[in-house]
Design a protein around this motif. Structure first.
Motif, short mmCIF file in Angstrom:
data_model
loop_
_atom_site.label_atom_id
_atom_site.label_comp_id
_atom_site.label_asym_id
_atom_site.label_seq_id
_atom_site.Cartn_x
_atom_site.Cartn_y
_atom_site.Cartn_z
N MET A 1 51.16 -42.66 82.48
CA MET A 1 49.86 -43.14 82.95
C MET A 1 48.73 -42.64 82.07
SD MET A 1 50.43 -42.46 86.97
CE MET A 1 52.00 -42.88 87.70
N ASN A 2 48.94 -41.55 81.34
CA ASN A 2 47.94 -41.08 80.39
C ASN A 2 47.96 -42.01 79.19
OD1 ASN A 2 48.01 -39.12 82.29
ND2 ASN A 2 48.20 -37.42 80.88
N LEU A 3 46.85 -42.62 78.90
CA LEU A 3 46.80 -43.69 77.91
C LEU A 3 46.56 -43.14 76.51
CD1 LEU A 3 44.56 -46.12 79.98
CD2 LEU A 3 47.04 -46.22 79.72
N HIS A 4 47.21 -43.76 75.53
CA HIS A 4 46.95 -43.44 74.13
C HIS A 4 45.75 -44.26 73.65
CE1 HIS A 4 50.54 -41.01 73.67
NE2 HIS A 4 51.23 -41.95 74.28
N ALA A 5 45.03 -43.71 72.70
CA ALA A 5 43.78 -44.34 72.27
C ALA A 5 44.01 -45.50 71.31
CB ALA A 5 42.88 -43.30 71.61
N GLY A 6 45.09 -45.46 70.55
CA GLY A 6 45.30 -46.42 69.47
C GLY A 6 45.16 -47.88 69.84
N PRO A 7 45.77 -48.35 70.94
CA PRO A 7 45.74 -49.79 71.22
C PRO A 7 44.40 -50.32 71.70
CG PRO A 7 47.59 -48.68 72.29
CD PRO A 7 46.64 -47.63 71.84
N PHE A 8 43.46 -49.45 72.06
CA PHE A 8 42.24 -49.91 72.72
C PHE A 8 41.05 -49.91 71.76
CE2 PHE A 8 44.87 -47.81 75.96
CZ PHE A 8 45.11 -48.91 76.79
N ALA A 9 40.14 -50.84 72.00
CA ALA A 9 38.96 -50.97 71.15
C ALA A 9 38.06 -49.75 71.28
CB ALA A 9 38.18 -52.23 71.54
N ASN A 10 37.37 -49.43 70.20
CA ASN A 10 36.50 -48.25 70.20
C ASN A 10 35.38 -48.38 71.23
OD1 ASN A 10 37.95 -46.97 68.17
ND2 ASN A 10 36.74 -47.91 66.53
N TRP A 11 34.86 -49.61 71.39
CA TRP A 11 33.76 -49.77 72.36
C TRP A 11 34.24 -49.49 73.78
CZ3 TRP A 11 34.15 -53.00 76.47
CH2 TRP A 11 35.11 -54.02 76.41
N LEU A 12 35.50 -49.84 74.09
CA LEU A 12 36.03 -49.59 75.42
C LEU A 12 36.23 -48.09 75.64
CD1 LEU A 12 37.24 -50.59 78.09
CD2 LEU A 12 39.43 -50.84 76.92
N LEU A 13 36.73 -47.40 74.63
CA LEU A 13 36.94 -45.96 74.75
C LEU A 13 35.61 -45.23 74.90
CD1 LEU A 13 39.66 -45.48 71.98
CD2 LEU A 13 40.02 -45.60 74.45
N LEU A 14 34.60 -45.64 74.12
CA LEU A 14 33.30 -44.99 74.19
C LEU A 14 32.61 -45.27 75.52
CD1 LEU A 14 31.02 -43.38 72.90
CD2 LEU A 14 30.20 -45.51 71.85
N THR A 15 32.67 -46.52 75.97
CA THR A 15 32.04 -46.88 77.24
C THR A 15 32.68 -46.14 78.41
OG1 THR A 15 31.51 -49.09 76.39
CG2 THR A 15 31.46 -48.79 78.77
N SER A 16 34.01 -46.10 78.43
CA SER A 16 34.70 -45.41 79.52
C SER A 16 34.41 -43.91 79.48
CB SER A 16 36.20 -45.67 79.44
OG SER A 16 36.73 -45.20 78.21
N PHE A 17 34.27 -43.36 78.28
CA PHE A 17 33.95 -41.93 78.17
C PHE A 17 32.56 -41.64 78.73
CE2 PHE A 17 32.27 -38.24 75.93
CZ PHE A 17 33.29 -37.32 76.10
N LEU A 18 31.59 -42.49 78.43
CA LEU A 18 30.23 -42.28 78.93
C LEU A 18 30.17 -42.47 80.45
CD1 LEU A 18 28.18 -44.12 76.15
CD2 LEU A 18 28.48 -41.65 76.46
N ILE A 19 30.86 -43.49 80.94
CA ILE A 19 30.87 -43.73 82.39
C ILE A 19 31.53 -42.58 83.13
CG2 ILE A 19 31.80 -45.21 84.21
CD1 ILE A 19 31.44 -47.58 82.33
N SER A 20 32.69 -42.15 82.65
CA SER A 20 33.39 -41.06 83.31
C SER A 20 32.58 -39.77 83.23
CB SER A 20 34.77 -40.85 82.68
OG SER A 20 34.65 -40.52 81.30
N HIS A 100 49.86 -34.37 75.86
CA HIS A 100 50.42 -35.47 76.63
C HIS A 100 49.53 -36.70 76.64
CE1 HIS A 100 52.85 -32.29 79.07
NE2 HIS A 100 53.38 -32.54 77.88
N SER A 101 48.37 -36.61 76.04
CA SER A 101 47.45 -37.73 75.99
C SER A 101 46.54 -37.54 74.78
CB SER A 101 46.62 -37.81 77.29
OG SER A 101 45.80 -38.96 77.29
N ALA A 102 45.64 -38.50 74.58
CA ALA A 102 44.71 -38.43 73.45
C ALA A 102 43.31 -38.13 73.95
CB ALA A 102 44.74 -39.76 72.69
N TRP A 103 42.58 -37.31 73.20
CA TRP A 103 41.22 -36.97 73.61
C TRP A 103 40.33 -38.21 73.65
CZ3 TRP A 103 40.56 -32.43 75.75
CH2 TRP A 103 41.36 -31.36 75.37
N ALA A 104 40.54 -39.13 72.73
CA ALA A 104 39.67 -40.31 72.66
C ALA A 104 39.81 -41.20 73.89
CB ALA A 104 39.98 -41.10 71.40
#
Length: 221
Positions: A1-20, A100-104
Protein backbone atom coordinates in the motif's frame (compact mmCIF):
# COMPACT_ATOMS: atom_id res chain seq x y z
CA UNK A 1 0.00 0.00 0.00
CA UNK A 2 3.01 2.29 0.37
CA UNK A 3 3.33 3.82 -3.06
CA UNK A 4 6.52 4.26 -5.06
CA UNK A 5 7.09 7.69 -6.57
CA UNK A 6 8.31 6.63 -10.01
CA UNK A 7 4.99 5.93 -11.78
CA UNK A 8 3.28 9.16 -10.68
CA UNK A 9 3.51 12.64 -12.13
CA UNK A 10 5.54 15.21 -10.24
CA UNK A 11 2.58 17.58 -9.98
CA UNK A 12 0.53 14.86 -8.28
CA UNK A 13 3.30 14.06 -5.80
CA UNK A 14 3.85 17.74 -4.99
CA UNK A 15 0.15 18.51 -4.65
CA UNK A 16 -0.49 15.52 -2.39
CA UNK A 17 2.54 16.46 -0.28
CA UNK A 18 1.25 20.01 0.22
CA UNK A 19 -2.29 18.85 0.98
CA UNK A 20 -1.14 16.21 3.45
CA UNK A 21 1.22 18.68 5.11
CA UNK A 22 -1.61 21.15 5.57
CA UNK A 23 -3.93 18.50 6.98
CA UNK A 24 -1.27 17.25 9.41
CA UNK A 25 -0.57 20.80 10.59
CA UNK A 26 -4.29 21.44 11.02
CA UNK A 27 -4.63 18.26 13.09
CA UNK A 28 -1.64 19.22 15.24
CA UNK A 29 -3.13 22.65 15.97
CA UNK A 30 -6.44 21.10 17.04
CA UNK A 31 -4.88 18.89 19.70
CA UNK A 32 -5.02 20.31 23.27
CA UNK A 33 -1.42 19.35 24.01
CA UNK A 34 -1.27 20.73 27.55
CA UNK A 35 -4.54 19.01 28.52
CA UNK A 36 -3.46 15.50 27.51
CA UNK A 37 -3.29 13.06 30.41
CA UNK A 38 -0.70 10.36 30.86
CA UNK A 39 -3.32 7.70 30.11
CA UNK A 40 -4.24 9.32 26.80
CA UNK A 41 -0.58 9.67 25.82
CA UNK A 42 0.11 6.05 26.71
CA UNK A 43 -2.79 4.82 24.60
CA UNK A 44 -1.81 7.04 21.68
CA UNK A 45 1.90 6.24 21.63
CA UNK A 46 1.42 2.56 22.38
CA UNK A 47 -1.15 2.12 19.62
CA UNK A 48 1.09 3.98 17.14
CA UNK A 49 3.97 1.61 17.88
CA UNK A 50 1.58 -1.31 17.51
CA UNK A 51 0.54 -0.02 14.06
CA UNK A 52 4.18 0.34 13.03
CA UNK A 53 4.76 -3.32 13.93
CA UNK A 54 1.71 -4.29 11.88
CA UNK A 55 3.10 -2.48 8.87
CA UNK A 56 6.29 -4.51 8.95
CA UNK A 57 4.34 -7.71 8.30
CA UNK A 58 3.60 -7.26 4.62
CA UNK A 59 3.48 -9.25 1.42
CA UNK A 60 4.44 -8.02 -2.04
CA UNK A 61 3.02 -9.23 -5.36
CA UNK A 62 4.49 -6.81 -7.88
CA UNK A 63 6.62 -3.66 -7.56
CA UNK A 64 4.46 -1.09 -5.83
CA UNK A 65 1.89 -3.69 -4.78
CA UNK A 66 2.27 -4.66 -1.13
CA UNK A 67 -0.29 -5.53 1.49
CA UNK A 68 -0.36 -5.07 5.24
CA UNK A 69 -2.93 -4.40 7.92
CA UNK A 70 -3.68 -0.69 8.34
CA UNK A 71 -4.53 -0.29 12.01
CA UNK A 72 -5.81 3.22 11.21
CA UNK A 73 -9.35 2.63 12.47
CA UNK A 74 -8.14 1.15 15.75
CA UNK A 75 -5.77 4.07 16.27
CA UNK A 76 -8.62 6.50 15.54
CA UNK A 77 -10.85 4.86 18.14
CA UNK A 78 -8.04 4.88 20.70
CA UNK A 79 -6.53 8.31 20.17
CA UNK A 80 -9.18 10.27 18.27
CA UNK A 81 -9.07 11.65 14.74
CA UNK A 82 -6.42 14.34 15.06
CA UNK A 83 -3.95 12.32 17.11
CA UNK A 84 -4.48 9.35 14.81
CA UNK A 85 -3.54 11.48 11.79
CA UNK A 86 -0.34 12.59 13.51
CA UNK A 87 0.44 9.10 14.74
CA UNK A 88 0.06 7.61 11.27
CA UNK A 89 2.26 10.35 9.83
CA UNK A 90 4.99 9.36 12.30
CA UNK A 91 4.48 5.68 11.46
CA UNK A 92 4.74 6.41 7.74
CA UNK A 93 7.95 8.41 8.25
CA UNK A 94 9.48 5.55 10.22
CA UNK A 95 8.35 3.00 7.63
CA UNK A 96 9.79 5.11 4.83
CA UNK A 97 13.06 5.46 6.72
CA UNK A 98 13.22 1.65 6.77
CA UNK A 99 13.16 1.73 2.96
CA UNK A 100 9.62 0.42 2.52
CA UNK A 101 8.43 3.46 0.60
CA UNK A 102 9.72 6.56 -1.18
CA UNK A 103 10.01 9.99 0.43
CA UNK A 104 8.62 11.67 -2.68
CA UNK A 105 5.36 9.70 -2.52
CA UNK A 106 4.90 9.95 1.26
CA UNK A 107 2.19 12.59 0.96
CA UNK A 108 0.21 10.50 -1.49
CA UNK A 109 0.60 7.38 0.64
CA UNK A 110 -0.51 9.25 3.77
CA UNK A 111 -3.67 10.50 2.11
CA UNK A 112 -4.68 6.98 1.08
CA UNK A 113 -3.63 4.81 4.03
CA UNK A 114 -4.03 7.37 6.82
CA UNK A 115 -6.37 10.26 6.05
CA UNK A 116 -8.95 8.18 4.17
CA UNK A 117 -9.48 5.42 6.78
CA UNK A 118 -9.24 7.83 9.73
CA UNK A 119 -11.85 10.14 8.20
CA UNK A 120 -14.17 7.24 7.39
CA UNK A 121 -13.85 5.78 10.87
CA UNK A 122 -14.45 9.16 12.52
CA UNK A 123 -17.52 9.81 10.37
CA UNK A 124 -18.97 6.37 11.12
CA UNK A 125 -18.34 6.86 14.83
CA UNK A 126 -20.20 10.19 14.87
CA UNK A 127 -23.08 8.72 12.87
CA UNK A 128 -23.39 5.73 15.21
CA UNK A 129 -23.51 7.95 18.27
CA UNK A 130 -26.32 9.99 16.76
CA UNK A 131 -28.36 7.31 15.03
CA UNK A 132 -27.80 4.04 16.90
CA UNK A 133 -28.46 2.99 20.50
CA UNK A 134 -25.70 3.65 23.02
CA UNK A 135 -24.63 0.03 23.28
CA UNK A 136 -21.26 -1.56 23.95
CA UNK A 137 -21.73 -4.13 21.20
CA UNK A 138 -22.56 -1.43 18.65
CA UNK A 139 -19.32 0.29 19.61
CA UNK A 140 -17.32 -2.89 19.03
CA UNK A 141 -19.05 -4.31 15.96
CA UNK A 142 -19.89 -1.07 14.14
CA UNK A 143 -17.23 1.43 15.17
CA UNK A 144 -14.36 -1.04 15.49
CA UNK A 145 -15.01 -4.12 13.35
CA UNK A 146 -17.14 -2.70 10.52
CA UNK A 147 -15.24 0.59 10.30
CA UNK A 148 -11.91 -1.21 10.03
CA UNK A 149 -13.21 -3.56 7.37
CA UNK A 150 -14.74 -0.74 5.31
CA UNK A 151 -11.55 1.28 5.66
CA UNK A 152 -9.50 -1.52 4.17
CA UNK A 153 -11.93 -1.93 1.28
CA UNK A 154 -12.03 1.80 0.54
CA UNK A 155 -8.25 1.96 0.68
CA UNK A 156 -8.14 -0.86 -1.86
CA UNK A 157 -10.55 0.88 -4.22
CA UNK A 158 -8.66 4.16 -4.08
CA UNK A 159 -5.27 2.48 -4.48
CA UNK A 160 -6.39 0.46 -7.48
CA UNK A 161 -8.10 3.49 -9.00
CA UNK A 162 -4.97 5.59 -8.58
CA UNK A 163 -2.72 2.93 -10.10
CA UNK A 164 -5.11 2.45 -13.01
CA UNK A 165 -5.49 6.18 -13.66
CA UNK A 166 -1.71 6.60 -13.62
CA UNK A 167 -1.24 3.74 -16.08
CA UNK A 168 0.99 1.77 -13.71
CA UNK A 169 -0.93 -1.48 -14.18
CA UNK A 170 -3.80 -2.47 -16.49
CA UNK A 171 -7.28 -2.22 -15.03
CA UNK A 172 -7.96 -5.93 -15.67
CA UNK A 173 -4.84 -6.91 -13.74
CA UNK A 174 -5.76 -4.71 -10.77
CA UNK A 175 -9.33 -6.02 -10.64
CA UNK A 176 -8.30 -9.66 -10.91
CA UNK A 177 -4.98 -9.74 -9.06
CA UNK A 178 -5.03 -6.95 -6.47
CA UNK A 179 -8.53 -5.84 -5.52
CA UNK A 180 -9.60 -9.29 -4.22
CA UNK A 181 -6.76 -9.21 -1.70
CA UNK A 182 -8.16 -6.04 -0.16
CA UNK A 183 -11.54 -7.72 0.30
CA UNK A 184 -9.87 -10.70 1.94
CA UNK A 185 -7.74 -8.50 4.20
CA UNK A 186 -10.80 -6.56 5.31
CA UNK A 187 -11.80 -9.43 7.57
CA UNK A 188 -8.54 -9.78 9.55
CA UNK A 189 -8.36 -5.98 9.71
CA UNK A 190 -11.81 -5.82 11.28
CA UNK A 191 -11.26 -8.84 13.53
CA UNK A 192 -7.93 -7.58 14.84
CA UNK A 193 -9.29 -4.11 15.56
CA UNK A 194 -12.42 -5.50 17.21
CA UNK A 195 -10.52 -7.85 19.50
CA UNK A 196 -7.89 -5.24 20.35
CA UNK A 197 -10.49 -2.60 21.26
CA UNK A 198 -12.58 -5.13 23.18
CA UNK A 199 -9.63 -5.94 25.42
CA UNK A 200 -8.70 -2.30 25.88
CA UNK A 201 -12.16 -1.07 26.89
CA UNK A 202 -12.32 -3.88 29.46
CA UNK A 203 -8.83 -3.66 30.94
CA UNK A 204 -7.61 -0.16 30.04
CA UNK A 205 -10.65 2.02 29.14
CA UNK A 206 -8.70 5.13 30.18
CA UNK A 207 -6.46 4.60 27.14
CA UNK A 208 -9.41 4.75 24.71
CA UNK A 209 -10.49 8.34 24.11
CA UNK A 210 -13.70 7.46 22.23
CA UNK A 211 -15.09 5.11 24.87
CA UNK A 212 -17.16 6.52 27.72
CA UNK A 213 -18.50 4.21 30.41
CA UNK A 214 -21.36 6.56 31.26
CA UNK A 215 -22.47 6.76 27.64
CA UNK A 216 -22.22 3.10 26.64
CA UNK A 217 -22.95 1.26 29.88
CA UNK A 218 -25.42 3.42 31.80
CA UNK A 219 -27.23 5.50 29.19
CA UNK A 220 -30.61 4.13 28.13
CA UNK A 221 -32.22 4.97 24.80
Amino acid sequence: MNLHAGPFANWLLLTSFLISGGLILHAALRIPWFALTQERLTGWFGASVFVLCFWQMKASIQPGLSFHLLGASALTMIAGRDKALLGLAAVLIADTAYGHSAWASMGLSWLIIAFLPVTLTHALFNWAQRALPANYFIYIFVNCFAASMLSMWCTGFFTCGLLAASGVYPVDFLIEEQLPYYFLMGWPEGFTSGVYLSLLVIWRPQWVSTFNDAFYLTRKN
